[in-house]
Motif scaffolding. Structure first.
Motif, short mmCIF file in Angstrom:
data_model
loop_
_atom_site.label_atom_id
_atom_site.label_comp_id
_atom_site.label_asym_id
_atom_site.label_seq_id
_atom_site.Cartn_x
_atom_site.Cartn_y
_atom_site.Cartn_z
N VAL A 230 27.52 30.30 51.06
CA VAL A 230 28.86 30.32 50.45
C VAL A 230 28.80 31.08 49.13
CG1 VAL A 230 30.65 28.88 49.44
CG2 VAL A 230 29.62 28.23 51.59
N CYS A 231 27.77 30.81 48.34
CA CYS A 231 27.66 31.47 47.04
C CYS A 231 27.50 32.98 47.23
CB CYS A 231 26.47 30.92 46.27
SG CYS A 231 26.80 29.30 45.59
N ASN A 232 26.70 33.34 48.20
CA ASN A 232 26.51 34.76 48.47
C ASN A 232 27.84 35.41 48.84
OD1 ASN A 232 24.94 36.98 48.55
ND2 ASN A 232 24.15 36.62 50.62
N TYR A 233 28.61 34.71 49.67
CA TYR A 233 29.92 35.22 50.06
C TYR A 233 30.83 35.35 48.84
CZ TYR A 233 34.73 34.77 51.75
OH TYR A 233 36.06 34.94 51.94
N LEU A 234 30.83 34.33 48.01
CA LEU A 234 31.71 34.36 46.83
C LEU A 234 31.35 35.51 45.91
CD1 LEU A 234 31.95 30.58 45.91
CD2 LEU A 234 33.76 32.00 46.81
N LYS A 235 30.08 35.83 45.85
CA LYS A 235 29.68 36.90 44.95
C LYS A 235 29.99 38.27 45.52
CE LYS A 235 25.97 38.85 42.32
NZ LYS A 235 24.56 39.17 42.28
N THR A 236 29.79 38.43 46.81
CA THR A 236 29.87 39.78 47.36
C THR A 236 31.27 40.16 47.84
OG1 THR A 236 29.01 38.80 49.38
CG2 THR A 236 27.46 40.03 48.02
N GLU A 237 32.07 39.20 48.23
CA GLU A 237 33.42 39.49 48.71
C GLU A 237 34.21 40.25 47.64
OE1 GLU A 237 34.92 38.78 51.70
OE2 GLU A 237 36.73 39.74 50.91
N SER A 238 34.81 41.37 48.05
CA SER A 238 35.41 42.25 47.04
C SER A 238 36.61 41.61 46.35
CB SER A 238 35.81 43.57 47.68
OG SER A 238 36.78 43.31 48.68
N GLU A 239 37.31 40.72 47.06
CA GLU A 239 38.45 40.06 46.43
C GLU A 239 38.03 39.05 45.38
OE1 GLU A 239 41.90 38.45 48.80
OE2 GLU A 239 40.60 39.28 50.35
N LEU A 240 36.85 38.47 45.59
CA LEU A 240 36.45 37.34 44.74
C LEU A 240 35.51 37.79 43.62
CD1 LEU A 240 35.82 34.86 47.64
CD2 LEU A 240 37.76 34.84 46.10
N GLN A 241 34.35 38.32 44.02
CA GLN A 241 33.38 38.86 43.06
C GLN A 241 33.08 37.89 41.92
OE1 GLN A 241 33.87 42.83 41.81
NE2 GLN A 241 33.54 43.59 43.85
N PHE A 242 32.59 36.74 42.29
CA PHE A 242 32.15 35.81 41.24
C PHE A 242 30.79 36.28 40.73
CE2 PHE A 242 35.29 33.14 43.33
CZ PHE A 242 35.95 32.65 42.23
N THR A 243 30.85 37.18 39.76
CA THR A 243 29.63 37.85 39.35
C THR A 243 28.75 36.98 38.46
OG1 THR A 243 31.01 38.84 37.69
CG2 THR A 243 30.32 40.25 39.53
N SER A 244 29.33 35.99 37.81
CA SER A 244 28.48 35.24 36.90
C SER A 244 28.53 33.75 37.19
CB SER A 244 28.86 35.51 35.44
OG SER A 244 30.14 35.06 35.20
N LEU A 245 27.35 33.19 37.15
CA LEU A 245 27.20 31.74 37.25
C LEU A 245 27.24 31.20 35.83
CD1 LEU A 245 26.28 29.25 39.08
CD2 LEU A 245 24.02 29.79 38.26
N MET A 246 28.34 30.52 35.50
CA MET A 246 28.45 30.05 34.12
C MET A 246 27.53 28.88 33.86
SD MET A 246 32.40 30.20 33.06
CE MET A 246 33.03 29.17 34.35
N CYS A 247 27.53 27.96 34.81
CA CYS A 247 26.81 26.73 34.54
C CYS A 247 26.39 26.10 35.85
CB CYS A 247 27.71 25.77 33.76
SG CYS A 247 26.86 24.36 33.11
#
Lengths: 163, 194, 373, 163
Positions: free
Chosen positions: D40-57
Motif C-alpha cells: 500500500v505504501c509503495n502504491y501511495l508513493k508511486t501513484e501519480s495522483e497521490l505521490q506521498f513522497t515523504s514519510l513525516m512520522c
C-alpha cells in the motif's frame, strides 16, 4: 607528589612551594570542552564575548590530554557514562571536575522517570564543585570556577588530597 | 595558472575584508562583563533560586502538585490548640500548621517556575541569588521548615495520642448513644497530620 | 598512482569530538582520506522524553519540551501548545498569537546564530563565534526580561503565555532589530564570502532535492537543496499568513544547490526574514488583552489523536499526541527534525573526505537533544 | 486531496488490505492489514495522483491489548496528507518494513523497535538506536518495569529520608 606526601609538616619550603604550585594551577585551569546537553550552550556562552572566561585563565581545550578540568555540562546517560570515565582517566593529574547543572549533579529533572539517565555524575567520577541551575547562568558557572580556585588554593603538595 | 593567482588574490582580499571588521571593533565599547567585580542587574522575572517565606505558607501543597519533577517535599503538622505562632509578614494571625519539612532540592529543580503561579499566598518566589555553587551536593537541598526534628517528633506523638483519644471518645459516644450517630466534635487540633 | 591500494580503516569520531555538535558518534570506514561508510550511533543523550510525557500532565510537559531542542525552546513550545490546543479546540487571544510569533522568530534568530558560530568553529574560524554569541546575548536578554530564563523558558503555555510582555519590551526589541540587521553584513564579510570558508564549504557534500525528500530532510536544509517549502507559508499556522516575508530558497550563488555553503547561507538570509516578521508583529501587536484568559485550569482533551507540525529552526517539528481523555497524554511522539536530517548522513557522507564530513555535519545543524530525546 | 478520497483510492486498489476507516475526530485514519502495508505504501508513493513522497512520522503505540504502528504521510507535490495505521498482536509484533519505500523510515523503524520491540521484516539494519545494545526490555511498553541496576550503576534514585 607521591614521594613527599604526608612526610613533612608545614614548613617554609613546603608552604612556599604550595603557594607557587597552587597559583600556577588555579590560574590556568584548562577545561576539556565536554558539552553534552543544554548546559553546553551556556558553557559556550561563558566562553564567548560577553562573559569571556579567558579572563580567569580558563581556556577550553579540545583534548583530555591537555586539560586539567572537566566540566560535565549536561545530562549523563548510561550510554555516555563509560565514555566519561574514560575521558576522565585520560586527563593528567591533578584533575578537577565541575558538575554543571542539575542533570550532572543529581539527574535533575529526569531523576524520577528517566530510566536512561544517570542520577548524578558522581557515580562515575569524583566531583569537586556542583553548580546548580537548569541550565546555570554563565555567572553561576564562573562562580563555580572561582569556588574551585578557592579549593585549589587550600591544597598542599605534602598532604594527600581527598579524591 | 591565471585562476590560481585570482584565487590567491581573492583569498587575501576576503581575509582583509574580514580583518577590517575585526579591526573596527578595536574602537567599539567592550561587551564583556567583568563578572566577579561587576554584576549584571537581574530582571524582575529572573528565575535563579526558589525561596519560601514559611511564615506565610498555608500548607496547601499546590506547589508540590504543580512541580513536574517532584523536587518539593512538604510535611505538615497541625499546631497545638491555642498555640501562638506569631504573625505573618502581612500582620495576620498565622495559620494552624507547622512545617517539620519543607525541602526544595535545587539540584533537581528544573527552574520552570510552575510552582510559583498557583501559590495562593505568594510565599514561594524566585530570588535573584545565582551564586550558590557547592562542594557538597546535599547542601543544595534547601530546608525551609520551621520546626526542629526533635520538636517535630514530639508533635507527631502528640497528634498520634490525640487521634487515639478522639477515636476512643467517638467509640464511647457511639456505645452510649446506641445506634444514633453523634455529631462530630468541632476541634481542629484533634485531627492528625496529613 | 591510481593502483595504490590502502587498507580500510575504521575511525571513531565522537562521542566527544570537538567537531561534533554534542554527543554524536560516527563510526567511519575510511579508505585513505575518503569516507567509504558512515555508521552513526546516537542515543548518548537519550533522556526518555516520551516516557516523561506518559507520566506528567499537559502543563508539566512544557519544561521537558524545552529541553528537547534547547537551542529553540520557544519554537518547540509553540509547536507543542498548538498541537494540544488543536486537540482541545480552544480559541486563543490575538495578542497571545502575536507574542508567540515574536518569541518564536527571535528564537529562530538565536538558534541560527548558534548554528553560524559553531559552524565557523568546526571549519576553523573562531572569530565569527564570538560575534554571533555577542548578538545572541541580546536576544537572550529580551527572553530573560520576558520569561525569566535565558535558555529554557517555559513561557508559551497551553492557551496563552506565562507573562504579558514587560514594560519596555517593544522598544527594546525594535532597538535590537535595528542593531541586528546591519550585523548580517558583518557576518557576510567575516565568514560567508571568505575565500577559505567558501573553499571548505562550496560544492561540498551536495544533497540533491530528491535525496533530501527521500530521507525526510526538512527546514533550511531542504530549502538549501532548492525545494520551495516552508510550513509557515504552505500550511500557515498561528498568524504567519498576516505577515509579508519571503521563503528563502538557495539559488546557488556560490557553489551549487544543496552544498554546505547553501545550507549555511539559507540560515543567514532566514534571520533577515525572521527579523522582518518580528518587526511587523511588533507593529501590529494588539494591546490590552489578557494573555492568560484562555489558559485552561485543567487540560483534559477528548479521546482522539492529533498530528501537528510546525517549522522549527531545524525543520519540521511534529507532535503526535494520543489522548485517552485523562489529563495525561496516552502517547506523545515527537517527530524531531534533526533526527531525520541526521539520518541522511550515512547516504550523503559517502565518498567525502574526512574534513568535508565535518563540513557536512556542521552545516546540517543538529541538536542532539532532540535527536535522542 | 482529502483523506477520505485517498482512502477510497486505496479501497478500490487493495480491497482486501483495508480493515477499517476512521473518519471521526480531528485526524482521519485508515487501518491497513499487516501483510500488505508495504504494498500500500509503495502504491501511495508511486501513484501519480497521490505521490506521498515523504514519510513525516512513524510511531509505535502500545495499547494494552494490541500494538499499533502509525504512519503519517505527506505529499510535497500535491500538499495532502494521510494517516495509516497497522494493528499488531502484542505477543508477536511483526510487520513488513517500509524502509524500501522511503529511506526516512529506516531510523524511525529502528526507534520503534528500540522502544516497543516491534520487529520490521526486511529492515536493512534493525538494531537498537537510542539505548545501548545490552539494554533489557522495551521502555515505552506500558508494562515496562525499570530495572534496579545497569552495569552496576543504580538506575532508580532512592531519596534519603523521603519515602
Amino acid at each position: 607528589m607521591g614521594i613527599i606526601e604526608n612526610k613533612f609538616r608545614d614548613n617554609v619550603i613546603i608552604t612556599s612551594a604550595d603557594k607557587f604550585m597552587n597559583w600556577a594551577r588555579l590560574s590556568s585551569l584548562w577545561p576539556i570542552t565536554f558539552g553534552i546537553a543544554c548546559c553546553a550552550i551556556e558553557m559556550m556562552a561563558t566562553a564567548a564575548s560577553r562573559y569571556d572566561q579567558d579572563r580567569l585563565g580558563i581556556i577550553p581545550r579540545p583534548s583530555p590530554r591537555q586539560a586539567d578540568l572537566m566540566i560535565v555540562a549536561g545530562t549523563v546517560t548510561f550510554k555516555m557514562a563509560s565514555r566519561i570515565k574514560r575521558l576522565y582517566e585520560q586527563m593528567p593529574e591533578p584533575k578537577y571536575v565541575i558538575a554543571m547543572g542539575c542533570c550532572a549533579t543529581s539527574g535533575g529533572p529526569y531523576w524520577q522517570h528517566g530510566y536512561h539517565v544517570m542520577k548524578g555524575v558522581d557515580q562515575v567520577i569524583p566531583v569537586d564543585v556542583y553548580v546548580p541551575g537548569c541550565p546555570p547562568r554563565p555567572e553561576s558557572l564562573l562562580e563555580g570556577f572561582i569556588k574551585l580556585q578557592d579549593k585549589i588554593r587550600r591544597e598542599s603538595i605534602a598532604t594527600t588530597q581527598a579524591a | 595558472m591565471r585562476a590560481y593567482f585570482i584565487d590567491i588574490f581573492s583569498g587575501v582580499g576576503s581575509v582583509l575584508v574580514g580583518m577590517r571588521v575585526t579591526f573596527s571593533h578595536l574602537f567599539t565599547r567592550s561587551v564583556t562583563e567583568q563578572y566577579p567585580r561587576e554584576k549584571i542587574e537581574m530582571f524582575d522575572r529572573s528565575r535563579n533560586r526558589l525561596h519560601v517565606d514559611i511564615e506565610d505558607c498555608i500548607g496547601c501543597y499546590l506547589c508540590d502538585k504543580a512541580c513536574p519533577v517532584d523536587c518539593i517535599h512538604i510535611d505538615t503538622i497541625k499546631a497545638r490548640p491555642g498555640e501562638d505562632l506569631g504573625l505573618t509578614e502581612k500582620y495576620e494571625k498565622k495559620k494552624t500548621f507547622v512545617f517539620p519539612k519543607f525541602d526544595i532540592d535545587m539540584a533537581e529543580c528544573c527552574y520552570c517556575g510552575l510552582c510559583v503561579f498557583p501559590c495562593p499566598t505568594e510565599c514561594i518566589y524566585w530570588i535573584s541569588d545565582y551564586e550558590f555553587a557547592e562542594y557538597d551536593r546535599s547542601n543544595l537541598n534547601y530546608h525551609f521548615g520551621n520546626v526542629t526534628p526533635e520538636d517535630a517528633r514530639v508533635r507527631y506523638e502528640e497528634a498520634e495520642k490525640l487521634k487515639i483519644q478522639k477515636d476512643k471518645e467517638i467509640a464511647a459516644k457511639k456505645a452510649a448513644a446506641g445506634t444514633e450517630i453523634p455529631s462530630q466534635p468541632k476541634d481542629d487540633s484533634t485531627e492528625s497530620a496529613e | 598512482m591510481p593502483d595504490l591500494k590502502t587498507e580500510e580503516m575504521v575511525v571513531q569520531m565522537g562521542p566527544q569530538h570537538p567537531a561534533t555538535h554534542g554527543v554524536l558518534r560516527l563510526e567511519i570506514t575510511t579508505d585513505g582520506e575518503i569516507v567509504r561508510k558512515i555508521n552513526p550511533h546516537i542515543g548518548y543523550l537519550h533522556r526518555c522524553f516520551e516516557k516523561h510525557c506518559e507520566e506528567l500532565n499537559y502543563h508539566q510537559i512544557i519544561p521537558f519540551v524545552d529541553r528537547c531542542d534547547y537551542l529553540a525552546a520557544m519554537n518547540n513550545e509553540h509547536g507543542y501548545v498548538m498541537a494540544v490546543e488543536k486537540l482541545l479546540d480552544i480559541e486563543i487571544p490575538e495578542r497571545v498569537e502575536y507574542i508567540r510569533v515574536i518569541m518564536s522568530e527571535l528564537n529562530r534568530i538565536a538558534s541560527h546564530l548558534v548554528a553560524l558560530g559553531t559552524y565557523g568553529l568546526d571549519i576553523g574560524a573562531i572569530t565569527p563565534f564570538l560575534f554571533t554569541f555577542r548578538d545572541r546575548e541580546k536576544i537572550l536578554d529580551l527572553f530573560e526580561m520576558t520569561s525569566g530564563a535565558r535558555l529554557l523558558y517555559n513561557y508559551i503555555w497551553i492557551g496563552g503565555v506565562a507573562f504579558d510582555l514587560p514594560n519596555g519590551f517593544v522598544e527594546k526589541c525594535f532597538e535590537f532589530i535595528d542593531y541586528f540587521l546591519p550585523k548580517l553584513k558583518e557576518y557576510d564579510d567575516l565568514l560567508s564570502y571568505n575565500k577559505i570558508f567558501i573553499k571548505r564549504t562550496a560544492e561540498v557534500a551536495i544533497i540533491p532535492p530528491a535525496v533530501a525528500i527521500e530521507w525526510g530532510i526538512t527546514g533550511p536544509n531542504l530549502r538549501a537543496s532548492g525545494v520551495d517549502w516552508d510550513l509557515r507559508r504552505d500550511e500557515p499556522y498561528s498568524i504567519y499568513d498576516k505577515f509579508e516575508w519571503d521563503v528563502i530558497v538557495a539559488d546557488g550563488r556560490v557553489g551549487v544547490l544543496g552544498d554546505s555553503w547553501s545550507r549555511y547561507y539559507v540560515r543567514v538570509l532566514e534571520m533577515e526574514q525572521s527579523a522582518s516578521i518580528v518587526k511587523q508583529a511588533l507593529e501590529g501587536l494588539p494591546s490590552d488583552e489578557n494573555v492568560k484568559s484562555a489558559v485552561p485550569k485543567k487540560v483534559r482533551p477528548k479521546e482522539g489523536s492529533v498530528f501537528f507540525r510546525s517549522e522549527n529552526p531545524r525543520g519540521e517539528l511534529g507532535y503526535y499526541i494520543i489522548s485517552d481523555g485523562s489529563d495525561i497524554p496516552y502517547r506523545l511522539k515527537m517527530r524531531s527534525p534533526a533526527f531525520c536530517n541526521l539520518s541522511a548522513i550515512s547516504d550523503v557522507g559517502e565518498g567525502l573526505l574526512i574534513s568535508d564530513l565535518v563540513s557536512l555535519l556542521g552545516s546540517i545543524d543538529i541538536v542532539l537533544g532532540e535527536i535522542d530525546r | 486531496m482529502e483523506s477520505s478520497e485517498v482512502f477510497k483510492l486505496i479501497e478500490s486498489k487493495y480491497p482486501d488490505a483495508l480493515k477499517s476507516i476512521d473518519l471521526e475526530g480531528i485526524e482521519q485514519s485508515v487501518t491497513i492489514d499487516v501483510n500488505s502495508i508495504a504494498d500500500v505504501c509503495n502504491y501511495l508513493k508511486t501513484e501519480s495522483e497521490l505521490q506521498f513522497t515523504s514519510l513525516m512520522c512513524l510511531s509505535g503505540v502500545d495499547y494494552e491489548d494490541k500494538m499499533e504502528v502509525v504512519y503519517h504521510l505527506h505529499s510535497l507535490l500535491h500538499d495532502h496528507r494521510v494517516t495509516l495505521k497497522v494493528e499488531l498482536s502484542r505477543d508477536n509484533p511483526k510487520l513488513p518494513s517500509v524502509s524500501g519505500v522511503w529511506k526516512a523510515a529506516n531510523w524511525h523503524e529502528r526507534e520503534a523497535y528500540d522502544m516497543y520491540g516491534i520487529v520490521f521484516d526486511d529492515h536493512p539494519d534493525l538494531r537498537r538506536i537510542l539505548l545501548p545494545d545490552d539494554w533489557e526490555g522495551f521502555p515505552l511498553r506500558k508494562d515496562y518495569v525499570v530495572a534496579e541496576k545497569y552495569r552496576g550503576w543504580t538506575i532508580r534514585k532512592i531519596k534519603e529520608g523521603f519515602e
